[in-house]
Design a protein around this motif. Structure first.
Motif, PDB file in Angstrom:
ATOM      1  N   ARG A  82      -4.155   9.279   7.774  1.00 26.91           N
ATOM      2  CA  ARG A  82      -3.773  10.217   6.718  1.00 26.91           C
ATOM      3  C   ARG A  82      -5.002  10.976   6.219  1.00 26.91           C
ATOM      4  O   ARG A  82      -4.959  12.202   6.042  1.00 26.91           O
ATOM      5  CB  ARG A  82      -3.133   9.465   5.554  1.00 26.91           C
ATOM      6  N   LEU A  83      -6.083  10.242   5.961  1.00 26.93           N
ATOM      7  CA  LEU A  83      -7.279  10.865   5.396  1.00 26.93           C
ATOM      8  C   LEU A  83      -7.991  11.764   6.394  1.00 26.93           C
ATOM      9  O   LEU A  83      -8.835  12.579   5.995  1.00 26.93           O
ATOM     10  CB  LEU A  83      -8.242   9.781   4.905  1.00 26.93           C
ATOM     11  N   ALA A  84      -7.697  11.628   7.676  1.00 30.51           N
ATOM     12  CA  ALA A  84      -8.331  12.476   8.694  1.00 30.51           C
ATOM     13  C   ALA A  84      -7.743  13.881   8.707  1.00 30.51           C
ATOM     14  O   ALA A  84      -8.261  14.751   9.399  1.00 30.51           O
ATOM     15  CB  ALA A  84      -8.177  11.846  10.074  1.00 30.51           C
ATOM     16  N   ARG A  85      -6.673  14.086   7.947  1.00 31.18           N
ATOM     17  CA  ARG A  85      -6.068  15.415   7.842  1.00 31.18           C
ATOM     18  C   ARG A  85      -6.259  15.937   6.434  1.00 31.18           C
ATOM     19  O   ARG A  85      -6.223  15.160   5.472  1.00 31.18           O
ATOM     20  CB  ARG A  85      -4.577  15.353   8.189  1.00 31.18           C
ATOM     21  N   PRO A  86      -6.451  17.228   6.261  1.00 31.13           N
ATOM     22  CA  PRO A  86      -6.690  17.775   4.920  1.00 31.13           C
ATOM     23  C   PRO A  86      -5.418  17.764   4.071  1.00 31.13           C
ATOM     24  O   PRO A  86      -4.308  17.902   4.576  1.00 31.13           O
ATOM     25  CB  PRO A  86      -7.140  19.211   5.197  1.00 31.13           C
ATOM     26  N   ALA A  87      -5.634  17.556   2.764  1.00 32.87           N
ATOM     27  CA  ALA A  87      -4.568  17.700   1.764  1.00 32.87           C
ATOM     28  C   ALA A  87      -3.359  16.810   2.044  1.00 32.87           C
ATOM     29  O   ALA A  87      -2.216  17.230   1.906  1.00 32.87           O
ATOM     30  CB  ALA A  87      -4.122  19.157   1.668  1.00 32.87           C
ATOM     31  N   THR A  88      -3.615  15.576   2.458  1.00 31.12           N
ATOM     32  CA  THR A  88      -2.512  14.630   2.652  1.00 31.12           C
ATOM     33  C   THR A  88      -2.570  13.558   1.566  1.00 31.12           C
ATOM     34  O   THR A  88      -3.647  13.190   1.102  1.00 31.12           O
ATOM     35  CB  THR A  88      -2.586  13.948   4.026  1.00 31.12           C
ATOM     36  N   ARG A  89      -1.413  13.077   1.163  1.00 28.96           N
ATOM     37  CA  ARG A  89      -1.331  12.051   0.133  1.00 28.96           C
ATOM     38  C   ARG A  89      -1.182  10.680   0.778  1.00 28.96           C
ATOM     39  O   ARG A  89      -0.504  10.539   1.788  1.00 28.96           O
ATOM     40  CB  ARG A  89      -0.151  12.327  -0.786  1.00 28.96           C
ATOM     41  N   LEU A  90      -1.808   9.697   0.152  1.00 31.23           N
ATOM     42  CA  LEU A  90      -1.724   8.340   0.686  1.00 31.23           C
ATOM     43  C   LEU A  90      -0.407   7.670   0.305  1.00 31.23           C
ATOM     44  O   LEU A  90       0.075   6.802   1.029  1.00 31.23           O
ATOM     45  CB  LEU A  90      -2.900   7.504   0.180  1.00 31.23           C
ATOM     46  N   GLY A  91       0.153   8.045  -0.817  1.00 27.75           N
ATOM     47  CA  GLY A  91       1.409   7.446  -1.238  1.00 27.75           C
ATOM     48  C   GLY A  91       1.271   5.935  -1.418  1.00 27.75           C
ATOM     49  O   GLY A  91       0.295   5.445  -1.979  1.00 27.75           O
ATOM     50  N   THR A  92       2.235   5.203  -0.902  1.00 28.16           N
ATOM     51  CA  THR A  92       2.241   3.745  -1.079  1.00 28.16           C
ATOM     52  C   THR A  92       1.294   3.027  -0.121  1.00 28.16           C
ATOM     53  O   THR A  92       1.094   1.818  -0.257  1.00 28.16           O
ATOM     54  CB  THR A  92       3.663   3.189  -0.870  1.00 28.16           C
ATOM     55  N   LEU A  93       0.698   3.776   0.828  1.00 31.87           N
ATOM     56  CA  LEU A  93      -0.199   3.127   1.785  1.00 31.87           C
ATOM     57  C   LEU A  93      -1.401   2.495   1.091  1.00 31.87           C
ATOM     58  O   LEU A  93      -1.872   1.429   1.495  1.00 31.87           O
ATOM     59  CB  LEU A  93      -0.684   4.140   2.825  1.00 31.87           C
ATOM     60  N   ALA A  94      -1.913   3.168   0.064  1.00 33.60           N
ATOM     61  CA  ALA A  94      -3.073   2.627  -0.644  1.00 33.60           C
ATOM     62  C   ALA A  94      -2.743   1.280  -1.269  1.00 33.60           C
ATOM     63  O   ALA A  94      -3.552   0.342  -1.224  1.00 33.60           O
ATOM     64  CB  ALA A  94      -3.542   3.615  -1.714  1.00 33.60           C
ATOM     65  N   LEU A  95      -1.560   1.159  -1.851  1.00 34.98           N
ATOM     66  CA  LEU A  95      -1.137  -0.117  -2.438  1.00 34.98           C
ATOM     67  C   LEU A  95      -0.857  -1.141  -1.354  1.00 34.98           C
ATOM     68  O   LEU A  95      -1.196  -2.325  -1.489  1.00 34.98           O
ATOM     69  CB  LEU A  95       0.101   0.096  -3.302  1.00 34.98           C
ATOM     70  N   LEU A  96      -0.255  -0.702  -0.265  1.00 36.81           N
ATOM     71  CA  LEU A  96       0.087  -1.605   0.831  1.00 36.81           C
ATOM     72  C   LEU A  96      -1.155  -2.274   1.412  1.00 36.81           C
ATOM     73  O   LEU A  96      -1.108  -3.431   1.842  1.00 36.81           O
ATOM     74  CB  LEU A  96       0.824  -0.823   1.919  1.00 36.81           C
ATOM     75  N   ALA A  97      -2.279  -1.549   1.410  1.00 33.57           N
ATOM     76  CA  ALA A  97      -3.518  -2.091   1.985  1.00 33.57           C
ATOM     77  C   ALA A  97      -4.043  -3.290   1.216  1.00 33.57           C
ATOM     78  O   ALA A  97      -4.822  -4.079   1.762  1.00 33.57           O
ATOM     79  CB  ALA A  97      -4.582  -0.991   2.040  1.00 33.57           C
ATOM     80  N   THR A  98      -3.632  -3.449  -0.040  1.00 34.01           N
ATOM     81  CA  THR A  98      -4.116  -4.580  -0.838  1.00 34.01           C
ATOM     82  C   THR A  98      -3.264  -5.836  -0.661  1.00 34.01           C
ATOM     83  O   THR A  98      -3.674  -6.916  -1.081  1.00 34.01           O
ATOM     84  CB  THR A  98      -4.135  -4.208  -2.334  1.00 34.01           C
ATOM     85  N   ILE A  99      -2.104  -5.713  -0.039  1.00 35.17           N
ATOM     86  CA  ILE A  99      -1.179  -6.850   0.041  1.00 35.17           C
ATOM     87  C   ILE A  99      -1.738  -8.013   0.856  1.00 35.17           C
ATOM     88  O   ILE A  99      -1.661  -9.171   0.419  1.00 35.17           O
ATOM     89  CB  ILE A  99       0.189  -6.387   0.570  1.00 35.17           C
TER      90      ILE A  99
END
Length: 216
Positions: A82-99
């Protein structure tokens, strides 16, 4: 937008080749795949697999360790895509990474609470706590190089965050590879020392991301 601006955009983009769907994912897979192959070769040449690996893979704790590192690495690979593309939102992925980390911490606290006080230091420190994070760091560096190479060819705009995701992914996958050489299986040990190794590689990715991921 003025007609002159539209004409300029059209002229600049007229000769650009079409990007095939999934090109970014394939590039990331290639970078991480090549880096992972080098990391595995480093682990085998340096440490070798644990002598009792055949017996270890029949135990639940081995697969818990593997699942912690693999799940963290896989989720962060999606974050990195996601971060490799401009202007994209992480959404729930950021929270999912902490699980995965939250699950391992919960297991660690439960195991410590159930263990006699005299056994708790051994569960936490194991016998490789002073070398474990640095071994994960060393094994994760080829993966980090592969991730940085892949993202440099894409279009990240949040460079430090992309570097953090690249380092976190590389550290987690490096920990997964190191797990085949390491005989530590205590949940408290994993929660502290495996996570510390992942965090060191994530920090290196963050520091390098602002410089190495700039568009050329």
């Amino acid at each position: 937008m003025s007609k002159a601006t539209e004409a300029l955009i059209d002229s600049l983009s007229a000769d650009l080749p079409a990007v095939k769907p999934g090109a970014a994912a394939r590039r990331l897979a290639l970078g991480l795949g090549l880096g992972g192959a080098v990391s595995a070769a480093v682990m085998l040449a340096w440490l070798g697999p644990r002598p009792d690996l055949a017996q270890a893979i029949a135990t639940p704790m081995f697969w818990m360790k593997f699942a912690y590192a693999a799940a963290t690495g896989l989720i962060l690979a999606f974050v990195l895509a996601r971060l490799a593309r401009p202007a994209t939102r992480l959404g729930t992925l950021a929270l999912l990474a902490t699980i995965p980390f939250a699950v391992v911490v919960a297991m660690a606290l439960l195991r410590l609470s159930q263990a006699p006080r005299a056994m708790q230091p051994e569960m936490l420190m194991g016998h490789t706590s002073m070398v474990c994070p640095w071994r994960i760091t060393a094994i994760g560096l080829p993966l980090l190089a592969g991730a940085i190479w892949a993202v440099r060819g894409l279009a990240p705009t949040r460079l430090a965050l992309a570097g953090l995701a690249a380092g976190g992914c590389a550290g987690a996958l490096g920990a997964m590879i190191y797990g085949f050489a390491c005989d530590e299986t205590s949940a408290p040990f994993l929660a502290v020392w495996y996570t510390a190794g992942m965090a060191i590689v994530a920090l290196l990715g963050t520091l390098g991301g602002t410089r190495l991921l700039r568009w050329r």
